[in-house]
Design a protein around this motif. Structure first.
Motif, PDB file in Angstrom:
ATOM      1  N   TRP A   1      -8.853   4.844  -4.873  1.00  0.00           N
ATOM      2  CA  TRP A   1      -8.080   4.575  -3.656  1.00  0.00           C
ATOM      3  C   TRP A   1      -7.103   3.440  -3.937  1.00  0.00           C
ATOM      4  N   VAL A   2      -5.873   3.599  -3.452  1.00  0.00           N
ATOM      5  CA  VAL A   2      -4.749   2.731  -3.830  1.00  0.00           C
ATOM      6  C   VAL A   2      -5.017   1.228  -3.713  1.00  0.00           C
TER       7      VAL A   2
ATOM      8  N   LYS B   1     -12.851   7.217   9.897  1.00  0.00           N
ATOM      9  CA  LYS B   1     -12.657   8.607   9.470  1.00  0.00           C
ATOM     10  C   LYS B   1     -13.661   9.522  10.166  1.00  0.00           C
TER      11      LYS B   1
ATOM     12  N   LYS C   1     -11.438  -1.228   4.945  1.00  0.00           N
ATOM     13  CA  LYS C   1     -10.556  -1.919   3.999  1.00  0.00           C
ATOM     14  C   LYS C   1     -10.799  -3.430   4.053  1.00  0.00           C
TER      15      LYS C   1
ATOM     16  N   ALA D   1       0.931  12.547   4.079  1.00  0.00           N
ATOM     17  CA  ALA D   1       0.776  11.287   3.345  1.00  0.00           C
ATOM     18  C   ALA D   1      -0.471  10.506   3.742  1.00  0.00           C
ATOM     19  N   VAL D   2      -0.545  10.107   4.977  1.00  0.00           N
ATOM     20  CA  VAL D   2      -1.609   9.147   5.286  1.00  0.00           C
ATOM     21  C   VAL D   2      -2.923   9.866   5.573  1.00  0.00           C
ATOM     22  N   GLY D   3      -4.008   9.226   5.147  1.00  0.00           N
ATOM     23  CA  GLY D   3      -5.318   9.837   5.353  1.00  0.00           C
ATOM     24  C   GLY D   3      -5.917   9.388   6.659  1.00  0.00           C
TER      25      GLY D   3
ATOM     26  N   SER E   1       0.841  -1.203   0.000  1.00  0.00           N
ATOM     27  CA  SER E   1       0.000   0.000   0.000  1.00  0.00           C
ATOM     28  C   SER E   1       0.878   1.256   0.000  1.00  0.00           C
TER      29      SER E   1
ATOM     30  N   TYR F   1      -8.780  15.322   1.534  1.00  0.00           N
ATOM     31  CA  TYR F   1      -7.653  15.222   0.601  1.00  0.00           C
ATOM     32  C   TYR F   1      -7.736  16.319  -0.449  1.00  0.00           C
TER      33      TYR F   1
ATOM     34  N   THR G   1       0.066   4.389   0.448  1.00  0.00           N
ATOM     35  CA  THR G   1      -0.242   5.335   1.534  1.00  0.00           C
ATOM     36  C   THR G   1       0.484   4.917   2.809  1.00  0.00           C
ATOM     37  N   LEU G   2       0.419   3.612   3.097  1.00  0.00           N
ATOM     38  CA  LEU G   2       1.023   3.134   4.346  1.00  0.00           C
ATOM     39  C   LEU G   2       2.545   3.128   4.244  1.00  0.00           C
TER      40      LEU G   2
ATOM     41  N   ARG H   1      -1.094  13.366  -3.928  1.00  0.00           N
ATOM     42  CA  ARG H   1      -2.161  13.535  -2.947  1.00  0.00           C
ATOM     43  C   ARG H   1      -1.643  14.108  -1.640  1.00  0.00           C
TER      44      ARG H   1
ATOM     45  N   TYR I   1     -16.432   8.334   3.559  1.00  0.00           N
ATOM     46  CA  TYR I   1     -16.321   9.782   3.828  1.00  0.00           C
ATOM     47  C   TYR I   1     -17.680  10.475   3.762  1.00  0.00           C
TER      48      TYR I   1
ATOM     49  N   ASN J   1     -11.565   9.395  -2.201  1.00  0.00           N
ATOM     50  CA  ASN J   1     -10.157   9.401  -1.841  1.00  0.00           C
ATOM     51  C   ASN J   1      -9.451   8.962  -3.126  1.00  0.00           C
TER      52      ASN J   1
HETATM   53  N1  GLU Z   1      -7.307   5.171   3.610  1.00  0.00           N
HETATM   54  C1  GLU Z   1      -6.263   5.977   4.153  1.00  0.00           C
HETATM   55  C2  GLU Z   1      -5.433   6.611   3.063  1.00  0.00           C
HETATM   56  O1  GLU Z   1      -5.785   6.534   1.908  1.00  0.00           O
HETATM   57  C3  GLU Z   1      -5.485   5.190   5.162  1.00  0.00           C
HETATM   58  C4  GLU Z   1      -4.359   4.350   4.668  1.00  0.00           C
HETATM   59  C5  GLU Z   1      -4.793   3.245   3.792  1.00  0.00           C
HETATM   60  O2  GLU Z   1      -5.238   2.226   4.295  1.00  0.00           O
HETATM   61  O3  GLU Z   1      -4.685   3.448   2.587  1.00  0.00           O
HETATM   62  O4  GLU Z   1      -4.446   7.224   3.344  1.00  0.00           O
END
Ligand code: GLU
Length: 399
Positions: A124-125, A238, A100, A36-38, A13, A324, A15-16, A373, A206, A174
């Motif tokens: 989303w990733v 969130k 997730k 970076a992280v949401g 991931s 974001y 983002t992580l 992002r 969201y 996202n």
């Molecule tokens: N959903 C959030 C993000 O896009 C948290 C991290 C993740 O699981 O992607 O940053």
């Protein structure tokens, strides 16, 4: 060592990964500003934490039913009824370890190898990689900034084939923060209706974080005929600043939920018992904390949009919700620093991390290499400082 082929085809991931890199630099003493992280920067509201303490004191520390406690499923149904005006029963709800995990279980439940999943980009990733893990095929539909990064009915029609099994919709989105209006959804529904076996995953996590006059609406709310084949994804993460508690939900067709629950029963079992009780309080308790957080997110979004628009060359679709912004920095591609050329969003994110000490996620991880992002769930001070650094860093790029 040999590993499974399906794992060779996925990435960690983004983002992580970038969040972890930023945290590491911070531990080394680098003053990183982490866009970076949401995740909300707010603490979980006190009454929710207190509910967890009470649950501990009452000894709710054992296994729960694998798909979640009945009290939480009932709370989810009440909450959905309040914010969506839709009626569900507890058997329509799966409680998972975050939104997730709920998506993961649902995809495992419905996809066979070779099945296609339509995913509008920017996405989303994790969606494409989760699909790949099932042996399914992500069908990415590029959506352009000129149309506010939204999927259109003709583009959806073109993307659907005989093999299409799932469509993933995410609004507010996202990474873009854009939200589909009822009219926009209606035009998509015209196309969706033609394919009666298509499952829609409506990732709504969201939904409560909406700005201005935007009114919450999703695909099932504009057409109740879709209720039976739409899975709503929600989470407390969130909305209630509870990312670490790992509680999310899948809500939909009873049979589908039962199969997704079976998947969960053979992997994680139940989500944390204490966190489930905290989530009951989040959904049923005082909601003023949400309004306060949303007000703050909106204020920050306005500030960040203003600052970004003032930077030469930066293009931006304004977010209508979530936390974001997804600016297009591609006018700066081709420029150089320290004899290195910036060729895309990964180079741009590296440059910003190394030289400006700001962490952002490259747009390519979301399916659009022009953008990067920024999560704007940061304090006002950090936002201001981070945007100052961005402005200087972009100016310093040699043309
Ligand atoms: N959903 C959030 C993000 O896009 C948290 C991290 C993740 O699981 O992607 O940053």
């Amino acid at each position: 060592m040999r590993f499974a082929d399906r794992v060779a085809n996925i990435k960690p991931s983004a983002t992580l990964t970038i969040n972890a890199k930023a945290q590491k630099l911070r531990q080394m003493g680098v003053k990183i500003i982490n866009f970076a992280v949401g995740e909300p920067d707010f603490d979980t509201p006190y009454h929710i934490k207190q509910a967890a303490v009470d649950a501990l004191k009452k000894g709710f520390t054992r296994y729960t039913p694998a798909s979640g406690i009945i009290e939480l499923k009932e709370a989810v149904c009440e909450w959905i009824s309040k914010y969506y005006g839709l009626k569900y029963q507890p058997h329509n709800v799966l409680v998972s370890c975050g939104g997730k995990h709920a998506i993961f279980n649902v995809l495992q439940a419905v996809l066979n190898p070779g099945d296609e999943v339509v995913i509008p980009a920017p996405y989303w990733v994790s969606y494409p990689d989760m699909v790949v893990l099932t042996g399914g095929i992500p069908v990415i539909v590029p959506c352009v900034p000129e149309n506010n990064f939204k999927l259109t009915a003709p583009a959806l029609r073109d993307a659907i084939s005989e093999k299409t099994r799932v469509l993933i919709l995410n609004s507010p989105s996202n990474p873009t923060g854009v939200h589909y209006s009822a009219e926009e959804l209606e035009s998509l529904v015209e196309v969706i209706k033609v394919r009666r076996d298509l499952v829609i995953i409506s990732d709504d996590i969201y939904s409560r974080i909406l700005f201005g006059d935007n009114k919450w609406v999703n695909v099932t709310m504009v057409d109740h005929d879709l209720l039976d084949r739409t899975v709503i994804i929600q989470a407390v993460s969130k909305t209630y600043a509870m990312t670490g508690w790992r509680i999310g939900f899948a809500v939909g067709n009873e049979d589908l939920i039962s199969v997704a629950s079976k998947v969960q029963s053979q992997s994680t079992s139940n989500p944390c018992s204490i966190a489930q009780w905290a989530a009951v309080e989040a959904l049923k308790g005082d909601q003023s904390c949400v309004n306060e957080m949303v007000e703050k997110f909106e204020e920050r979004a306005r500030y960040v949009v203003g600052r970004l628009k003032a930077i030469t060359g930066v293009r931006l679709v304004e977010p209508q919700g979530a936390f974001y912004v997804f600016p297009d920095l591609s006018p700066y591609y081709g420029r150089q620093y320290k004899n290195k050329q910036i060729t895309g969003s990964v180079d741009m994110a590296d440059y910003l991390m190394e030289e400006a000490h700001i962490a952002v996620v490259p747009g390519i991880a979301f399916g659009d290499d022009r953008c990067v992002r920024f999560s704007i769930a940061l304090s006002d001070k950090e936002l201001a400082e981070g945007l100052d650094r961005l402005e200087t860093a972009l100016k310093n790029l040699e043309g």
